[in-house]
Design a protein around this motif. Structure first.
Motif, PDB file in Angstrom:
ATOM      1  N   THR A 147      20.680 -59.767 -37.561  1.00 15.31           N
ATOM      2  CA  THR A 147      21.240 -59.771 -38.902  1.00 15.31           C
ATOM      3  C   THR A 147      20.390 -58.900 -39.812  1.00 15.31           C
ATOM      4  OG1 THR A 147      21.812 -61.178 -40.799  1.00 15.31           O
ATOM      5  CG2 THR A 147      19.955 -61.872 -39.474  1.00 15.31           C
ATOM      6  N   SER A 148      20.956 -58.496 -40.913  1.00 15.77           N
ATOM      7  CA  SER A 148      20.196 -57.693 -41.868  1.00 15.77           C
ATOM      8  C   SER A 148      19.390 -58.566 -42.831  1.00 15.77           C
ATOM      9  CB  SER A 148      21.147 -56.783 -42.657  1.00 15.77           C
ATOM     10  OG  SER A 148      22.073 -57.573 -43.374  1.00 15.77           O
ATOM     11  N   ALA A 149      19.577 -59.869 -42.756  1.00 18.21           N
ATOM     12  CA  ALA A 149      18.844 -60.772 -43.644  1.00 18.21           C
ATOM     13  C   ALA A 149      17.361 -60.744 -43.314  1.00 18.21           C
ATOM     14  CB  ALA A 149      19.384 -62.190 -43.505  1.00 18.21           C
ATOM     15  N   ASN A 150      16.531 -60.884 -44.340  1.00 14.97           N
ATOM     16  CA  ASN A 150      15.087 -60.880 -44.151  1.00 14.97           C
ATOM     17  C   ASN A 150      14.532 -62.282 -43.910  1.00 14.97           C
ATOM     18  OD1 ASN A 150      14.913 -58.126 -44.448  1.00 14.97           O
ATOM     19  ND2 ASN A 150      14.553 -58.226 -46.643  1.00 14.97           N
ATOM     20  N   THR A 151      15.332 -63.304 -44.156  1.00 11.16           N
ATOM     21  CA  THR A 151      14.865 -64.670 -43.943  1.00 11.16           C
ATOM     22  C   THR A 151      15.881 -65.449 -43.113  1.00 11.16           C
ATOM     23  OG1 THR A 151      15.864 -65.473 -46.003  1.00 11.16           O
ATOM     24  CG2 THR A 151      13.571 -64.741 -46.131  1.00 11.16           C
ATOM     25  N   VAL A 152      15.356 -66.374 -42.332  1.00 10.79           N
ATOM     26  CA  VAL A 152      16.186 -67.246 -41.515  1.00 10.79           C
ATOM     27  C   VAL A 152      15.690 -68.668 -41.750  1.00 10.79           C
ATOM     28  CG1 VAL A 152      16.982 -67.782 -39.179  1.00 10.79           C
ATOM     29  CG2 VAL A 152      16.438 -65.426 -39.788  1.00 10.79           C
ATOM     30  N   ARG A 153      16.623 -69.612 -41.936  1.00  6.79           N
ATOM     31  CA  ARG A 153      16.250 -71.012 -42.185  1.00  6.79           C
ATOM     32  C   ARG A 153      16.591 -71.875 -40.978  1.00  6.79           C
ATOM     33  NH1 ARG A 153      19.464 -72.724 -47.087  1.00  6.79           N
ATOM     34  NH2 ARG A 153      20.977 -71.334 -46.143  1.00  6.79           N
ATOM     35  N   PHE A 173      18.462 -76.659 -35.396  1.00  4.82           N
ATOM     36  CA  PHE A 173      19.554 -75.918 -36.040  1.00  4.82           C
ATOM     37  C   PHE A 173      19.033 -74.690 -36.767  1.00  4.82           C
ATOM     38  CE2 PHE A 173      20.996 -80.274 -35.786  1.00  4.82           C
ATOM     39  CZ  PHE A 173      22.339 -80.175 -35.466  1.00  4.82           C
ATOM     40  N   ARG A 174      19.877 -73.671 -36.833  1.00  2.56           N
ATOM     41  CA  ARG A 174      19.666 -72.507 -37.700  1.00  2.56           C
ATOM     42  C   ARG A 174      20.757 -72.543 -38.752  1.00  2.56           C
ATOM     43  NH1 ARG A 174      20.295 -68.302 -34.226  1.00  2.56           N
ATOM     44  NH2 ARG A 174      22.496 -68.186 -34.723  1.00  2.56           N
ATOM     45  N   ILE A 175      20.407 -72.244 -39.988  1.00  2.00           N
ATOM     46  CA  ILE A 175      21.384 -72.220 -41.071  1.00  2.00           C
ATOM     47  C   ILE A 175      21.844 -70.782 -41.268  1.00  2.00           C
ATOM     48  CG2 ILE A 175      21.813 -72.721 -43.493  1.00  2.00           C
ATOM     49  CD1 ILE A 175      19.557 -74.830 -43.249  1.00  2.00           C
ATOM     50  N   GLN A 205      13.771 -78.049 -44.408  1.00  6.67           N
ATOM     51  CA  GLN A 205      14.073 -76.726 -43.872  1.00  6.67           C
ATOM     52  C   GLN A 205      12.798 -75.888 -43.823  1.00  6.67           C
ATOM     53  OE1 GLN A 205      17.229 -74.806 -46.012  1.00  6.67           O
ATOM     54  NE2 GLN A 205      18.634 -76.491 -45.706  1.00  6.67           N
ATOM     55  N   VAL A 206      12.733 -75.025 -42.798  1.00  3.45           N
ATOM     56  CA  VAL A 206      11.631 -74.085 -42.661  1.00  3.45           C
ATOM     57  C   VAL A 206      12.252 -72.693 -42.778  1.00  3.45           C
ATOM     58  CG1 VAL A 206       9.905 -73.157 -41.090  1.00  3.45           C
ATOM     59  CG2 VAL A 206      10.329 -75.613 -41.171  1.00  3.45           C
ATOM     60  N   THR A 207      11.667 -71.853 -43.609  1.00  3.27           N
ATOM     61  CA  THR A 207      12.149 -70.490 -43.779  1.00  3.27           C
ATOM     62  C   THR A 207      11.205 -69.529 -43.061  1.00  3.27           C
ATOM     63  OG1 THR A 207      13.139 -71.044 -45.909  1.00  3.27           O
ATOM     64  CG2 THR A 207      12.748 -68.705 -45.462  1.00  3.27           C
ATOM     65  N   VAL A 208      11.771 -68.673 -42.217  1.00  2.00           N
ATOM     66  CA  VAL A 208      11.009 -67.675 -41.486  1.00  2.00           C
ATOM     67  C   VAL A 208      11.368 -66.319 -42.074  1.00  2.00           C
ATOM     68  CG1 VAL A 208      10.621 -66.599 -39.237  1.00  2.00           C
ATOM     69  CG2 VAL A 208      10.999 -69.074 -39.407  1.00  2.00           C
ATOM     70  N   THR A 209      10.350 -65.539 -42.447  1.00  2.00           N
ATOM     71  CA  THR A 209      10.576 -64.199 -42.975  1.00  2.00           C
ATOM     72  C   THR A 209      10.430 -63.201 -41.845  1.00  2.00           C
ATOM     73  OG1 THR A 209       9.735 -64.838 -45.147  1.00  2.00           O
ATOM     74  CG2 THR A 209       9.799 -62.478 -44.655  1.00  2.00           C
ATOM     75  N   VAL A 210      11.440 -62.345 -41.708  1.00  2.00           N
ATOM     76  CA  VAL A 210      11.456 -61.344 -40.645  1.00  2.00           C
ATOM     77  C   VAL A 210      11.012 -60.007 -41.237  1.00  2.00           C
ATOM     78  CG1 VAL A 210      12.892 -60.159 -38.947  1.00  2.00           C
ATOM     79  CG2 VAL A 210      13.362 -62.561 -39.545  1.00  2.00           C
ATOM     80  N   LEU A 211       9.961 -59.436 -40.656  1.00  2.00           N
ATOM     81  CA  LEU A 211       9.484 -58.132 -41.086  1.00  2.00           C
ATOM     82  C   LEU A 211       9.978 -57.097 -40.091  1.00  2.00           C
ATOM     83  CD1 LEU A 211       5.826 -59.135 -41.948  1.00  2.00           C
ATOM     84  CD2 LEU A 211       7.774 -58.975 -43.503  1.00  2.00           C
ATOM     85  N   ARG A 212      10.704 -56.116 -40.577  1.00  2.00           N
ATOM     86  CA  ARG A 212      11.267 -55.082 -39.673  1.00  2.00           C
ATOM     87  C   ARG A 212      10.761 -53.722 -40.079  1.00  2.00           C
ATOM     88  NH1 ARG A 212      16.648 -57.384 -37.452  1.00  2.00           N
ATOM     89  NH2 ARG A 212      16.452 -59.466 -38.206  1.00  2.00           N
TER      90      ARG A 212
END
Length: 74
Positions: free
Chosen positions: A44-50, A16-18, A67-74
């Motif tokens: 998405t404009s969010a910097n983190t995805v759970r 699942f993705r939250i 939950q695992v949080t992934v940080t997206v660097l753009r």
């Protein structure tokens, strides 16, 4: 990838993705180890995805992973 075990056996693991509103969106499931699911990062404009995984045993009982949080660097 998720590691899962159960005294009655693992039937499948669902991933699942939250979403930002708190709702969990199913990404798919895997019924054989190693349990894994490929997914694209959401647009998405969010910097983190759970994410989290839910393991089901043969009796359809389940338990959720942390939950695992992934940080997206753009």
């Amino acid at each position: 990838m998720a590691a899962a075990s159960d005294d009655f056996g693992v039937d499948r693991v669902q991933f699942f993705r939250i979403e930002s509103d708190g709702n969990a969106v199913s990404l798919g499931s895997d019924s054989s180890a190693p349990y894994q699911q490929q997914t694209a990062m959401p647009n998405t404009s969010a910097n983190t995805v759970r994410y989290f995984a839910r393991a089901f045993d043969e009796g359809d009982q389940f338990n959720d992973s942390d939950q695992v949080t992934v940080t997206v660097l753009r």
